[in-house]
Design an enzyme around this catalytic site. Structure first.
Site, PDB file in Angstrom:
ATOM      1  N   LYS A   1      -0.793   1.527   5.878  1.00 56.34           N
ATOM      2  CA  LYS A   1      -0.977   2.405   4.919  1.00 56.34           C
ATOM      3  C   LYS A   1      -0.940   3.889   5.631  1.00 56.34           C
ATOM      4  O   LYS A   1      -1.235   4.066   6.756  1.00 56.34           O
ATOM      5  CB  LYS A   1      -2.682   2.534   4.478  1.00 56.34           C
ATOM      6  CG  LYS A   1      -2.882   3.153   3.315  1.00 56.34           C
ATOM      7  CD  LYS A   1      -2.433   2.417   2.154  1.00 56.34           C
ATOM      8  CE  LYS A   1      -2.394   3.206   0.748  1.00 56.34           C
ATOM      9  NZ  LYS A   1      -2.347   2.397  -0.465  1.00 56.34           N
TER      10      LYS A   1
ATOM     11  N   ASP B   1       1.430   6.046  -3.120  1.00 56.81           N
ATOM     12  CA  ASP B   1      -0.105   6.034  -3.884  1.00 56.81           C
ATOM     13  C   ASP B   1      -0.459   7.229  -4.089  1.00 56.81           C
ATOM     14  O   ASP B   1       0.352   7.851  -4.876  1.00 56.81           O
ATOM     15  CB  ASP B   1      -1.068   5.622  -2.271  1.00 56.81           C
ATOM     16  CG  ASP B   1      -2.389   5.366  -2.424  1.00 56.81           C
ATOM     17  OD1 ASP B   1      -2.446   4.003  -3.179  1.00 56.81           O
ATOM     18  OD2 ASP B   1      -3.357   6.133  -2.405  1.00 56.81           O
TER      19      ASP B   1
HETATM   20  P1  NDP Z   1      -2.046   8.898  -9.098  1.00 56.13           P
HETATM   21  O1  NDP Z   1      -2.222  10.020  -8.168  1.00 56.13           O
HETATM   22  O2  NDP Z   1      -0.626   8.665 -10.048  1.00 56.13           O
HETATM   23  O3  NDP Z   1      -3.382   8.945 -10.253  1.00 56.13           O
HETATM   24  C1  NDP Z   1      -4.471   9.093  -9.861  1.00 56.13           C
HETATM   25  C2  NDP Z   1      -5.531   9.411 -11.045  1.00 56.13           C
HETATM   26  O4  NDP Z   1      -6.883   9.286 -10.422  1.00 56.13           O
HETATM   27  C3  NDP Z   1      -5.222  10.908 -11.492  1.00 56.13           C
HETATM   28  O5  NDP Z   1      -5.461  10.712 -12.847  1.00 56.13           O
HETATM   29  C4  NDP Z   1      -6.348  11.699 -10.787  1.00 56.13           C
HETATM   30  O6  NDP Z   1      -6.533  12.723 -11.412  1.00 56.13           O
HETATM   31  C5  NDP Z   1      -7.460  10.403 -10.764  1.00 56.13           C
HETATM   32  N1  NDP Z   1      -8.180  10.937  -9.689  1.00 56.13           N
HETATM   33  C6  NDP Z   1      -7.907  11.050  -8.278  1.00 56.13           C
HETATM   34  N2  NDP Z   1      -8.870  11.369  -7.426  1.00 56.13           N
HETATM   35  C7  NDP Z   1      -9.919  11.351  -8.105  1.00 56.13           C
HETATM   36  C8  NDP Z   1     -11.182  11.564  -7.998  1.00 56.13           C
HETATM   37  N3  NDP Z   1     -11.764  12.007  -6.714  1.00 56.13           N
HETATM   38  N4  NDP Z   1     -11.988  11.704  -9.019  1.00 56.13           N
HETATM   39  C9  NDP Z   1     -11.706  11.269 -10.307  1.00 56.13           C
HETATM   40  N5  NDP Z   1     -10.387  11.194 -10.371  1.00 56.13           N
HETATM   41  C10 NDP Z   1      -9.489  11.194  -9.576  1.00 56.13           C
HETATM   42  O7  NDP Z   1      -2.347   7.630  -8.415  1.00 56.13           O
HETATM   43  P2  NDP Z   1      -2.137   6.227  -8.671  1.00 56.13           P
HETATM   44  O8  NDP Z   1      -2.361   5.909 -10.145  1.00 56.13           O
HETATM   45  O9  NDP Z   1      -0.893   5.576  -8.054  1.00 56.13           O
HETATM   46  O10 NDP Z   1      -3.415   5.420  -7.759  1.00 56.13           O
HETATM   47  C11 NDP Z   1      -4.574   5.004  -8.256  1.00 56.13           C
HETATM   48  C12 NDP Z   1      -5.401   4.319  -7.514  1.00 56.13           C
HETATM   49  O11 NDP Z   1      -4.789   2.911  -7.579  1.00 56.13           O
HETATM   50  C13 NDP Z   1      -5.609   4.545  -6.047  1.00 56.13           C
HETATM   51  O12 NDP Z   1      -6.790   3.973  -5.682  1.00 56.13           O
HETATM   52  C14 NDP Z   1      -4.598   3.745  -5.332  1.00 56.13           C
HETATM   53  O13 NDP Z   1      -4.693   3.606  -4.100  1.00 56.13           O
HETATM   54  C15 NDP Z   1      -4.544   2.480  -6.315  1.00 56.13           C
HETATM   55  N6  NDP Z   1      -3.161   1.702  -6.123  1.00 56.13           N
HETATM   56  C16 NDP Z   1      -1.971   2.305  -6.411  1.00 56.13           C
HETATM   57  C17 NDP Z   1      -0.842   1.438  -6.684  1.00 56.13           C
HETATM   58  C18 NDP Z   1       0.557   1.923  -7.061  1.00 56.13           C
HETATM   59  O14 NDP Z   1       1.429   1.269  -7.232  1.00 56.13           O
HETATM   60  N7  NDP Z   1       0.612   3.425  -7.368  1.00 56.13           N
HETATM   61  C19 NDP Z   1      -0.775   0.122  -5.872  1.00 56.13           C
HETATM   62  C20 NDP Z   1      -2.178  -0.180  -5.727  1.00 56.13           C
HETATM   63  C21 NDP Z   1      -3.284   0.524  -5.815  1.00 56.13           C
HETATM   64  P3  NDP Z   1      -6.006  14.204 -11.123  1.00 56.13           P
HETATM   65  O15 NDP Z   1      -4.763  13.927 -12.053  1.00 56.13           O
HETATM   66  O16 NDP Z   1      -6.839  14.958 -11.643  1.00 56.13           O
HETATM   67  O17 NDP Z   1      -5.519  14.295  -9.735  1.00 56.13           O
END
Ligand code: NDP
Length: 443
Positions: free
Chosen positions: A126, A166
């Protein structure tokens, strides 16, 4: 003292400043106890747990870049290559101000077991940076990505370490980093996944984590006499995972009533309008508060969590530790039957325990969100054979992988006398293959 407790105690002493890594290590090691105890002498002799919890390599580097005002900015970059005993290191890059070495280590550690669970030949790693993409111009994002890759390229390669996206790293960022890698190395290869479709990306990669989450959730529900069709679903997040989880849930006949971002959350009793979410988040890159402009009957909250909503299925898809004990109590009180993690470690240890004790079906992220990395591995295969598979072909493979993951973890839990404990099942099923490969390959 048991081997697991001994190793955990050493980790707590050594890494007291990395609480998220310790949380991930405790969750995994505690639930591995039955499998470890059955082979304790063998594992102790080769210091298996000590080796498993210490990354192969941790790379930390300076990322200097020029902002639009001509000012030099400096961030920290990380790549933790945790374990490559079953394949090249594989895991995403996170760009978020909260990123520390401890965050990357927790994510890399979880990735080892997740990747193993997919059944595909990929090791765990990672990376990321404390860079905050919010409010940056497109030009600044490009400058940062180029500067980040100017150091990272020395440490990665299609047969060595293959990063992906991510939080904060989507198609745009992967594109800029890929361009810089190509420029620095003069090679055109599958060194990153999540690439655009015109230059080596795989169909369904964008949707994979969210879709995979629903395939696994549906399999888990069916195995327990339920069905996603007609269920009310609460989702947190409005990013990549949340959006495509919502899309697949709706395709399967469920009603999604909530989504959130880091500033607030929406409740839409009539069901979330996903076209509006995509326009707000993917096109305008705006705040979720805009949602009520599209759907005046929806309610936007800046306080509390989506988990206070009455739902049958809860899918935390935003970030780590976003579902705590109080949230878990509310979900149980409201009659929720299943929680499946879309994000990595979104549920605190206490909340997980409470949910399990109260009979909620609980799918841990390392199993339920493995669809993203699984399709990343399929992207690597397509790049290696220089062919592209159809959307249907990739989607079918993804569904097959998620069903397999569930079956493997359910049977591992049963084998050790803990039927229905999917956390334990996922950790054991992921661990066994890695442990065997590590032992076979010597120290
Ligand atoms: P994105 O950046 O696309 O989206 C993240 C979302 O979560 C956004 O809506 C963001 O809000 C919100 N968010 C982030 N940090 C916080 C916080 N501290 N408090 C509240 N809301 C928060 O990321 P992903 O969708 O890609 O990833 C989301 C999760 O899934 C992570 O844990 C990631 O590690 C996991 N994941 C992702 C994969 C992938 O293929 N993308 C694969 C496996 C796991 P805002 O827009 O305001 O920042």
């Amino acid at each position: 003292m048991s081997y697991v407790s001994e190793v955990m105690e050493q980790l707590e002493k050594k890494y007291a400043s990395q609480p998220e890594f310790l949380q991930a290590a405790r969750e995994v090691l505690d639930s591995l106890a039955p499998a470890i105890e059955a082979n304790e002498e063998k594992y102790r002799k080769v210091a298996l747990l000590e080796r498993l919890t210490e990354p192969d390599r941790q790379i930390i580097f300076r990322v200097p870049w020029l902002d639009d005002k001509g000012q030099v900015q400096v961030n920290t970059g990380y790549r933790v290559q945790f374990n490559n005993s079953i394949g090249p290191y594989k895991g995403g890059l996170r760009f978020h101000p909260s990123v520390t070495l401890g965050t990357i280590k927790f994510l890399g550690f979880e990735q080892i077991f997740k990747n193993s669970l997919t059944g595909l030949p990929i090791g765990g790693g990672k990376g990321g940076s404390d860079f905050d993409p919010k409010g940056k111009s497109d030009n600044e994002i490009m400058k940062f990505c180029q500067a980040f890759m100017s150091e990272l390229y020395k440490h990665i390669g299609p047969d060595c370490d293959v990063p992906a996206g991510d939080i904060g790293v989507g198609g745009r960022e992967i594109g800029y980093m890929y361009g810089q890698y190509k420029k620095l190395t003069t090679t055109y290869c599958g060194v990153l996944t999540g690439k655009g479709l015109t230059y080596g990306g795989s169909l369904i990669r964008t949707e994979a984590t969210g879709y995979g989450l629903l395939y696994l959730t549906e399999t888990m529900l069916k195995a327990n006499g339920h069905d996603i069709k007609g269920k009310t679903v609460a989702i947190s997040g409005a990013g990549n995972v949340a959006t495509y989880a919502a899309e697949k849930a709706m395709q399967m006949g469920a009603k999604v009533v909530t989504m959130s971002d880091s500033t607030g959350w929406v409740y839409d009793a009539e069901g979330i309008d996903l076209a509006a979410i995509k326009e707000i988040k993917e096109v305008k890159r705006a705040r979720l508060s805009e949602y009520t402009k599209y759907r005046p009957n929806a309610v936007y909250h800046t306080e509390g969590h989506v988990w206070s909503t009455k739902c049958d299925v809860a899918l935390p898809c935003a970030t780590q530790n976003e579902l705590n004990l109080d949230d878990a109590k509310q979900l149980v009180a409201n009659g929720c039957i299943a929680v499946a993690e879309g994000a990595n470690m979104p549920t605190t240890l206490e909340a997980t325990k409470y949910l399990q004790e109260n009979g909620i079906l609980f799918a841990p992220g390392k199993a339920s969100n493995a669809g993203g990395v699984a399709v990343s591995a399929l992207e690597m295969s397509q790049n290696s054979e220089r062919l592209s598979w159809t959307r249907e072909e990739v989607d079918q493979k993804l569904e097959g992988i998620m069903v397999n993951i569930f079956n493997n973890l359910a049977s591992a839990a049963k084998r050790y006398g803990h039927e229905g404990n999917y956390v334990m099942g996922a950790n054991i099923a992921g661990f066994e293959k890695v442990a065997e490969a590590m032992i076979a390959q010597g120290i």
